[in-house]
Design a protein around this motif. Sequence first.
Motif, PDB file in Angstrom:
ATOM      1  N   TYR A 284      33.534  28.529  30.788  1.00 31.18           N
ATOM      2  CA  TYR A 284      32.641  29.024  31.826  1.00 31.18           C
ATOM      3  C   TYR A 284      32.760  30.539  31.941  1.00 31.18           C
ATOM      4  CZ  TYR A 284      36.919  28.841  34.707  1.00 31.18           C
ATOM      5  OH  TYR A 284      38.191  29.014  35.196  1.00 31.18           O
ATOM      6  N   ARG A 285      31.911  31.102  32.786  1.00 30.37           N
ATOM      7  CA  ARG A 285      31.848  32.562  32.922  1.00 30.37           C
ATOM      8  C   ARG A 285      32.256  32.985  34.327  1.00 30.37           C
ATOM      9  NH1 ARG A 285      27.597  36.234  34.561  1.00 30.37           N
ATOM     10  NH2 ARG A 285      26.249  34.441  34.927  1.00 30.37           N
ATOM     11  N   LEU A 286      33.032  34.052  34.387  1.00 34.44           N
ATOM     12  CA  LEU A 286      33.379  34.668  35.662  1.00 34.44           C
ATOM     13  C   LEU A 286      32.912  36.110  35.650  1.00 34.44           C
ATOM     14  CD1 LEU A 286      37.006  33.618  36.716  1.00 34.44           C
ATOM     15  CD2 LEU A 286      34.849  32.981  37.794  1.00 34.44           C
ATOM     16  N   ARG A 287      32.301  36.508  36.724  1.00 29.89           N
ATOM     17  CA  ARG A 287      31.919  37.909  36.891  1.00 29.89           C
ATOM     18  C   ARG A 287      32.997  38.570  37.735  1.00 29.89           C
ATOM     19  NH1 ARG A 287      28.264  41.531  34.545  1.00 29.89           N
ATOM     20  NH2 ARG A 287      27.690  43.118  36.042  1.00 29.89           N
ATOM     21  N   LEU A 288      33.870  39.347  37.091  1.00 30.40           N
ATOM     22  CA  LEU A 288      34.958  40.015  37.798  1.00 30.40           C
ATOM     23  C   LEU A 288      34.621  41.497  37.890  1.00 30.40           C
ATOM     24  CD1 LEU A 288      38.055  38.274  36.165  1.00 30.40           C
ATOM     25  CD2 LEU A 288      36.903  37.701  38.310  1.00 30.40           C
ATOM     26  N   GLY A 289      34.314  41.950  39.097  1.00 30.60           N
ATOM     27  CA  GLY A 289      33.855  43.325  39.250  1.00 30.60           C
ATOM     28  C   GLY A 289      32.528  43.491  38.542  1.00 30.60           C
ATOM     29  N   SER A 290      32.471  44.384  37.573  1.00 30.62           N
ATOM     30  CA  SER A 290      31.245  44.584  36.800  1.00 30.62           C
ATOM     31  C   SER A 290      31.388  44.073  35.370  1.00 30.62           C
ATOM     32  CB  SER A 290      30.897  46.086  36.770  1.00 30.62           C
ATOM     33  OG  SER A 290      31.973  46.839  36.241  1.00 30.62           O
TER      34      SER A 290
ATOM     35  N   THR B 135      29.906  32.683  43.293  1.00 27.47           N
ATOM     36  CA  THR B 135      30.429  34.011  43.619  1.00 27.47           C
ATOM     37  C   THR B 135      30.118  35.046  42.552  1.00 27.47           C
ATOM     38  OG1 THR B 135      32.558  33.229  42.721  1.00 27.47           O
ATOM     39  CG2 THR B 135      32.302  33.194  45.106  1.00 27.47           C
ATOM     40  N   ASN B 136      29.704  34.594  41.356  1.00 20.42           N
ATOM     41  CA  ASN B 136      29.307  35.540  40.310  1.00 20.42           C
ATOM     42  C   ASN B 136      28.136  36.417  40.742  1.00 20.42           C
ATOM     43  OD1 ASN B 136      31.257  34.732  38.518  1.00 20.42           O
ATOM     44  ND2 ASN B 136      29.909  33.483  37.255  1.00 20.42           N
TER      45      ASN B 136
ATOM     46  N   ILE C 144      28.904  44.078  43.132  1.00 15.16           N
ATOM     47  CA  ILE C 144      30.084  44.942  43.034  1.00 15.16           C
ATOM     48  C   ILE C 144      31.355  44.162  42.698  1.00 15.16           C
ATOM     49  CG2 ILE C 144      31.551  46.659  44.166  1.00 15.16           C
ATOM     50  CD1 ILE C 144      29.172  47.435  45.881  1.00 15.16           C
ATOM     51  N   ILE C 145      31.746  43.170  43.540  1.00 17.18           N
ATOM     52  CA  ILE C 145      33.033  42.496  43.321  1.00 17.18           C
ATOM     53  C   ILE C 145      32.908  41.210  42.519  1.00 17.18           C
ATOM     54  CG2 ILE C 145      34.104  43.462  45.386  1.00 17.18           C
ATOM     55  CD1 ILE C 145      33.550  40.812  46.792  1.00 17.18           C
ATOM     56  N   GLY C 146      31.743  40.564  42.542  1.00  8.35           N
ATOM     57  CA  GLY C 146      31.578  39.301  41.838  1.00  8.35           C
ATOM     58  C   GLY C 146      32.571  38.264  42.340  1.00  8.35           C
ATOM     59  N   SER C 147      33.237  37.577  41.409  1.00  2.00           N
ATOM     60  CA  SER C 147      34.197  36.521  41.761  1.00  2.00           C
ATOM     61  C   SER C 147      35.620  37.051  41.891  1.00  2.00           C
ATOM     62  CB  SER C 147      34.159  35.409  40.709  1.00  2.00           C
ATOM     63  OG  SER C 147      32.897  34.800  40.652  1.00  2.00           O
ATOM     64  N   PHE C 148      35.751  38.349  41.931  1.00  2.83           N
ATOM     65  CA  PHE C 148      37.093  38.945  41.936  1.00  2.83           C
ATOM     66  C   PHE C 148      37.913  38.478  43.130  1.00  2.83           C
ATOM     67  CE2 PHE C 148      40.350  42.177  41.785  1.00  2.83           C
ATOM     68  CZ  PHE C 148      40.469  42.449  40.442  1.00  2.83           C
ATOM     69  N   PHE C 149      37.261  38.314  44.288  1.00  5.32           N
ATOM     70  CA  PHE C 149      38.016  38.033  45.507  1.00  5.32           C
ATOM     71  C   PHE C 149      38.566  36.608  45.544  1.00  5.32           C
ATOM     72  CE2 PHE C 149      34.121  36.004  46.658  1.00  5.32           C
ATOM     73  CZ  PHE C 149      34.445  35.068  47.624  1.00  5.32           C
TER      74      PHE C 149
END
Length: 246
Positions: free
Chosen positions: A66-72, A35-36, A40-45
């Motif tokens: 680990y890494r999460l892409r939340l939004g930008s 989901t990263n 726009i939203i990445g893994s936010f949802f």
Amino acid sequence: MEGTTLIIVALLIVLVSLWLSFSKSSLKGLPGPWTNWLPIIGSFFIMTSKPFVKLTELSKKLGPVYRLRLGSIDVVVITDFEMMKEAFAKDAFMGRSPDSLLELGRETIETGAFNGTPWKEQRRFSLHMLRDLGFGKTRMEEHIKEEILEILERISDQEGKPVKHSYILAPSMSNNIASLVFGKRLKYDDPEQERLDRLVRALFRLFRYTPWQFFFPWLRAVMSTFNVGDKGRIFRVMREIKNYCR
């Protein structure tokens, strides 16, 4: 034909935005969920009402770091306790995020009050002064014990009825700080104490709905430009708290 062209252009835009997003990231070597890659939203949802549960679940698949892409925004998640201790013992993790929901004054930014060496010096000085006042010492325990007895007494006064603990714990915590800094505590029904509790509750209630703005700075900029949201009310409450402490 026009519809097909629009779809192709849209896909190209999405692919380019994903490539730019991840090619610029300094954290792309860390594992992360698929989901990263979402624009726009990445893994936010995928975050739930209990994010700590979701983050723990992800760590079982991705490992303790680990890494999460939340939004930008790229976020590094550490779920191993020993690794947390090691990480936060390093200067790189000291200070506060340079990205704030509140606009810092020029003096605050230039003096490094929130980050860098000046911030660490201020923290060291503050801890030194607080210890002189009793922080971490036996006499501080007496203040805490007094507050605990007050809490128990107020709970027992409810005679088995439901208790809204936040209305009891907030003045208890502020009284511990007041005893340390001002040398006295206030009764829960004191008008000044009730005023402070009301302001603190209002501030936390307003901040409850703003953390998501950390992950969408572009949207925060738009809201700030057009004066949308609770920014004005947050500043007013903070000003009242500041005036109260004077």
